[in-house]
Design a protein around this motif. Structure first.
Motif: not given
Length: 155
Positions: A116-134
């Motif tokens: 979850p910590i790495r996902f939170a980092e990705m959400s902040n830095r790469q929101p489009n990537l995080a959105l597609e992943l979720v």
């Protein structure tokens, strides 16, 4: 593609199961994603997820097979076998609830872990990537929930 995730990408592309994890990433996005994941090599019999544990990591299966089973009053019951290209741990990742089942490598396996910590980092830095992943993880959960035999395998 010569990314460390090349074999995982191939496994995901070849996974034709009903509840397949199917994100739509570009090659540069795959290369970015690897920075948020940790590879784990599992020997046969290695426990990846303990029923009742508070861990919230999600795992992407590159190779091998994982057995999902619960232990109850009447012993152990196998719920599913997950193969390359699939995902496990998605239920606790979203719900923050304890793990609902045990997950064990049936033979040598390689998985990629996202905490979850790495996902939170990705959400902040790469929101489009995080959105597609979720969205892709949510689709797996939705498909497993409408398929009664797979419903109990949401971990």
């Amino acid at each position: 593609m010569s990314s460390p995730l090349q074999e995982l990408c191939r496994a995901i592309a070849q996974n034709t199961s009903y509840d397949a994890f199917a994100p739509v990433f570009t090659l540069p996005q795959w290369d970015t994603l690897v920075g948020y994941l940790q590879a784990i090599d599992l020997p046969p019999g290695q426990v990846l997820i303990d029923q009742g544990a508070q861990d919230r990591a999600v795992f992407f299966i590159e190779s091998g097979a994982l057995s999902v089973h619960v232990v109850g009053d009447k012993g152990q019951m196998q719920l599913a076998i997950l193969n390359p290209g699939s995902v496990v741990g998605e239920g606790s990742f979203f719900s923050r609830l304890p793990r609902s089942a045990n997950v064990v490598a049936t033979g040598p396996a390689r998985v990629w872990r996202m905490t979850p910590i790495r996902f939170a980092e990705m959400s902040n830095r790469q929101p489009n990537l995080a959105l597609e992943l979720v969205m892709a993880l949510g689709a797996v959960i939705a498909k497993r929930m409408v398929n009664k035999p797979k419903r109990v395998a949401v971990t």
